[in-house]
Design a protein around this motif. Structure first.
Motif, PDB file in Angstrom:
ATOM      1  N   VAL A   1      -6.312  -0.467   6.680  1.00  0.00           N
ATOM      2  CA  VAL A   1      -7.670  -0.954   6.926  1.00  0.00           C
ATOM      3  C   VAL A   1      -7.712  -2.459   7.168  1.00  0.00           C
ATOM      4  CG1 VAL A   1     -10.023  -1.080   5.976  1.00  0.00           C
ATOM      5  CG2 VAL A   1      -8.565   0.872   5.414  1.00  0.00           C
ATOM      6  N   GLY A   2      -8.537  -2.859   8.135  1.00  0.00           N
ATOM      7  CA  GLY A   2      -8.939  -4.252   8.282  1.00  0.00           C
ATOM      8  C   GLY A   2      -7.959  -5.158   8.974  1.00  0.00           C
ATOM      9  N   LEU A   3      -8.206  -6.454   8.823  1.00  0.00           N
ATOM     10  CA  LEU A   3      -7.463  -7.484   9.554  1.00  0.00           C
ATOM     11  C   LEU A   3      -5.958  -7.405   9.346  1.00  0.00           C
ATOM     12  CD1 LEU A   3      -9.868 -10.500   8.933  1.00  0.00           C
ATOM     13  CD2 LEU A   3      -9.395  -9.424  11.139  1.00  0.00           C
ATOM     14  N   MET A   4      -5.520  -7.219   8.099  1.00  0.00           N
ATOM     15  CA  MET A   4      -4.088  -7.175   7.807  1.00  0.00           C
ATOM     16  C   MET A   4      -3.587  -5.744   7.630  1.00  0.00           C
ATOM     17  SD  MET A   4      -3.548 -10.624   5.463  1.00  0.00           S
ATOM     18  CE  MET A   4      -1.752 -10.653   5.665  1.00  0.00           C
ATOM     19  N   GLN A   5      -4.446  -4.768   7.984  1.00  0.00           N
ATOM     20  CA  GLN A   5      -4.082  -3.341   7.952  1.00  0.00           C
ATOM     21  C   GLN A   5      -3.436  -2.953   6.620  1.00  0.00           C
ATOM     22  OE1 GLN A   5      -4.520  -0.670  10.792  1.00  0.00           O
ATOM     23  NE2 GLN A   5      -6.185  -2.086  10.318  1.00  0.00           N
ATOM     24  N   ILE A   6      -4.227  -3.061   5.569  1.00  0.00           N
ATOM     25  CA  ILE A   6      -3.755  -2.793   4.212  1.00  0.00           C
ATOM     26  C   ILE A   6      -4.036  -1.348   3.831  1.00  0.00           C
ATOM     27  CG2 ILE A   6      -4.091  -3.393   1.772  1.00  0.00           C
ATOM     28  CD1 ILE A   6      -4.950  -6.213   2.910  1.00  0.00           C
ATOM     29  N   LYS A   7      -3.030  -0.686   3.264  1.00  0.00           N
ATOM     30  CA  LYS A   7      -3.222   0.643   2.704  1.00  0.00           C
ATOM     31  C   LYS A   7      -3.611   0.480   1.238  1.00  0.00           C
ATOM     32  CE  LYS A   7      -0.076   3.190   5.708  1.00  0.00           C
ATOM     33  NZ  LYS A   7       1.106   4.059   5.758  1.00  0.00           N
ATOM     34  N   ALA A   8      -4.750   1.032   0.883  1.00  0.00           N
ATOM     35  CA  ALA A   8      -5.267   0.877  -0.483  1.00  0.00           C
ATOM     36  C   ALA A   8      -4.310   1.445  -1.525  1.00  0.00           C
ATOM     37  CB  ALA A   8      -6.631   1.555  -0.600  1.00  0.00           C
ATOM     38  N   SER A   9      -3.672   2.580  -1.195  1.00  0.00           N
ATOM     39  CA  SER A   9      -2.837   3.281  -2.184  1.00  0.00           C
ATOM     40  C   SER A   9      -1.460   2.651  -2.381  1.00  0.00           C
ATOM     41  CB  SER A   9      -2.674   4.743  -1.772  1.00  0.00           C
ATOM     42  OG  SER A   9      -2.038   4.823  -0.506  1.00  0.00           O
ATOM     43  N   THR A  10      -1.072   1.725  -1.518  1.00  0.00           N
ATOM     44  CA  THR A  10       0.245   1.073  -1.670  1.00  0.00           C
ATOM     45  C   THR A  10       0.072  -0.425  -1.934  1.00  0.00           C
ATOM     46  OG1 THR A  10       0.421   0.959   0.746  1.00  0.00           O
ATOM     47  CG2 THR A  10       1.513   2.806  -0.346  1.00  0.00           C
ATOM     48  N   ALA A  11      -0.094  -1.209  -0.877  1.00  0.00           N
ATOM     49  CA  ALA A  11      -0.242  -2.668  -1.051  1.00  0.00           C
ATOM     50  C   ALA A  11      -1.468  -3.001  -1.890  1.00  0.00           C
ATOM     51  CB  ALA A  11      -0.326  -3.350   0.317  1.00  0.00           C
ATOM     52  N   GLY A  12      -2.582  -2.320  -1.611  1.00  0.00           N
ATOM     53  CA  GLY A  12      -3.807  -2.583  -2.371  1.00  0.00           C
ATOM     54  C   GLY A  12      -3.638  -2.324  -3.851  1.00  0.00           C
ATOM     55  N   ARG A  13      -3.009  -1.210  -4.177  1.00  0.00           N
ATOM     56  CA  ARG A  13      -2.769  -0.864  -5.583  1.00  0.00           C
ATOM     57  C   ARG A  13      -1.817  -1.859  -6.242  1.00  0.00           C
ATOM     58  NH1 ARG A  13      -3.168   4.446  -8.358  1.00  0.00           N
ATOM     59  NH2 ARG A  13      -4.123   5.148  -6.421  1.00  0.00           N
ATOM     60  N   ASP A  14      -0.774  -2.283  -5.504  1.00  0.00           N
ATOM     61  CA  ASP A  14       0.173  -3.269  -6.048  1.00  0.00           C
ATOM     62  C   ASP A  14      -0.519  -4.587  -6.389  1.00  0.00           C
ATOM     63  OD1 ASP A  14       2.263  -1.499  -5.842  1.00  0.00           O
ATOM     64  OD2 ASP A  14       3.143  -2.405  -4.052  1.00  0.00           O
ATOM     65  N   VAL A  15      -1.417  -5.023  -5.518  1.00  0.00           N
ATOM     66  CA  VAL A  15      -2.142  -6.281  -5.767  1.00  0.00           C
ATOM     67  C   VAL A  15      -3.078  -6.122  -6.958  1.00  0.00           C
ATOM     68  CG1 VAL A  15      -3.837  -7.905  -4.818  1.00  0.00           C
ATOM     69  CG2 VAL A  15      -1.935  -7.119  -3.398  1.00  0.00           C
ATOM     70  N   TYR A  16      -3.788  -5.018  -7.034  1.00  0.00           N
ATOM     71  CA  TYR A  16      -4.673  -4.780  -8.179  1.00  0.00           C
ATOM     72  C   TYR A  16      -3.878  -4.788  -9.484  1.00  0.00           C
ATOM     73  CZ  TYR A  16      -9.313  -3.675  -6.264  1.00  0.00           C
ATOM     74  OH  TYR A  16     -10.571  -3.759  -5.720  1.00  0.00           O
TER      75      TYR A  16
ATOM     76  N   THR B   1     -12.350   1.179   0.878  1.00  0.00           N
ATOM     77  CA  THR B   1     -12.324   0.910   2.315  1.00  0.00           C
ATOM     78  C   THR B   1     -13.305  -0.200   2.679  1.00  0.00           C
ATOM     79  OG1 THR B   1     -11.647   3.180   2.815  1.00  0.00           O
ATOM     80  CG2 THR B   1     -12.644   1.939   4.612  1.00  0.00           C
ATOM     81  N   SER B   2     -14.494  -0.173   2.079  1.00  0.00           N
ATOM     82  CA  SER B   2     -15.484  -1.215   2.384  1.00  0.00           C
ATOM     83  C   SER B   2     -14.999  -2.589   1.932  1.00  0.00           C
ATOM     84  CB  SER B   2     -16.836  -0.886   1.742  1.00  0.00           C
ATOM     85  OG  SER B   2     -16.719  -0.805   0.342  1.00  0.00           O
ATOM     86  N   GLU B   3     -14.289  -2.636   0.802  1.00  0.00           N
ATOM     87  CA  GLU B   3     -13.722  -3.911   0.344  1.00  0.00           C
ATOM     88  C   GLU B   3     -12.675  -4.414   1.331  1.00  0.00           C
ATOM     89  OE1 GLU B   3     -11.349  -5.855  -3.501  1.00  0.00           O
ATOM     90  OE2 GLU B   3     -11.882  -3.724  -3.519  1.00  0.00           O
ATOM     91  N   LEU B   4     -11.842  -3.508   1.827  1.00  0.00           N
ATOM     92  CA  LEU B   4     -10.781  -3.905   2.747  1.00  0.00           C
ATOM     93  C   LEU B   4     -11.301  -4.257   4.139  1.00  0.00           C
ATOM     94  CD1 LEU B   4      -7.943  -1.404   1.746  1.00  0.00           C
ATOM     95  CD2 LEU B   4      -8.090  -3.842   1.207  1.00  0.00           C
ATOM     96  N   LYS B   5     -12.524  -3.822   4.457  1.00  0.00           N
ATOM     97  CA  LYS B   5     -13.133  -4.219   5.727  1.00  0.00           C
ATOM     98  C   LYS B   5     -13.778  -5.601   5.645  1.00  0.00           C
ATOM     99  CE  LYS B   5     -13.980   0.277   7.876  1.00  0.00           C
ATOM    100  NZ  LYS B   5     -14.997   1.223   8.373  1.00  0.00           N
ATOM    101  N   ASP B   6     -13.932  -6.126   4.431  1.00  0.00           N
ATOM    102  CA  ASP B   6     -14.457  -7.479   4.263  1.00  0.00           C
ATOM    103  C   ASP B   6     -13.340  -8.473   4.585  1.00  0.00           C
ATOM    104  OD1 ASP B   6     -14.611  -9.879   1.991  1.00  0.00           O
ATOM    105  OD2 ASP B   6     -16.500  -9.465   3.017  1.00  0.00           O
TER     106      ASP B   6
END
Length: 202
Positions: free
Chosen positions: A77-92, A103-108
């Motif tokens: 999703v979004g500018l840097m094409q982040i997958k919530a379940s992988t990179a997103g989860r690692d950052v969280y 998804t809405s957060e990653l579109k910001d």
């Protein structure tokens, strides 16, 4: 006479097919221009996480062409094409949070760039820690961002320390060539090529 025209026709069609199958070289100009419009946010994230703003901008150019609402078939999703379940989860997890970004957060744009930049920082100071040469580290970061740090290191050895040592024995150019020839993901060399072109276009 008929045979001669048949030969001409076959040669003509062969020439046409060779032109249509040849892939055009990727032109980074427009994607980079669109990615540069996000520089105020990119600069802030770069300072916060200690990552080069040029690298972030080049990733945005390649990943989304600067489109903040883009969602890929694999749900990146979004500018840097982040997958919530992988990179997103690692950052969280790194931030001490549970779950993963929506998804809405990653579109910001601001949240997307912040999470993507944080992920680059996690890769550099986590799995890829120990790579000494800055240029080699940049190549390793890009390949890892696209296809995972584990896949990159396993290209050299199943043992992390051995893989890092082998990487440190190579020059940046040798590392780039090795990845291009040996990385298990066929898109990895193409990704490195495109990001390098985007960097050169800035």
């Amino acid at each position: 006479m008929n045979i001669r025209w048949l030969i001409v026709l076959v040669l003509f069609l062969a020439g046409c097919s060779s032109h249509t199958t040849k892939q055009p070289e990727w032109d980074p100009t427009k994607p980079v221009q669109r990615a540069l419009t996000w520089m105020p946010i990119t600069d802030q994230a770069a300072k916060e996480w200690g990552v080069s703003p040029r690298v972030i901008t080049a990733i945005i150019a390649v990943e989304s062409g600067g489109n903040p609402t883009l969602v890929s078939k694999s749900n990146a999703v979004g500018l840097m094409q982040i997958k919530a379940s992988t990179a997103g989860r690692d950052v969280y997890r790194h931030l001490g949070w549970g779950g993963e970004p929506s998804t809405s957060e990653l579109k910001d744009p601001a949240r997307n760039i912040s999470i993507g930049t944080a992920y680059l920082n996690i890769l550099e100071h986590g799995t890829l820690a120990g790579i000494k040469d800055p240029q080699t580290m940049q190549y390793a970061l890009l390949a890892s961002y696209a296809n995972g740090a584990g896949a990159l290191l396993r290209t050299f050895s199943s043992d992390r320390k051995k893989a890092i040592n082998e990487i440190n024995d190579l020059s940046p150019d040798e590392f780039y060539d090795y990845i291009a020839k040996n990385h298990p993901a066929p898109q990895a060399p193409r990704y490195l090529y495109k990001v390098s072109r985007a960097l050169n276009a800035m």
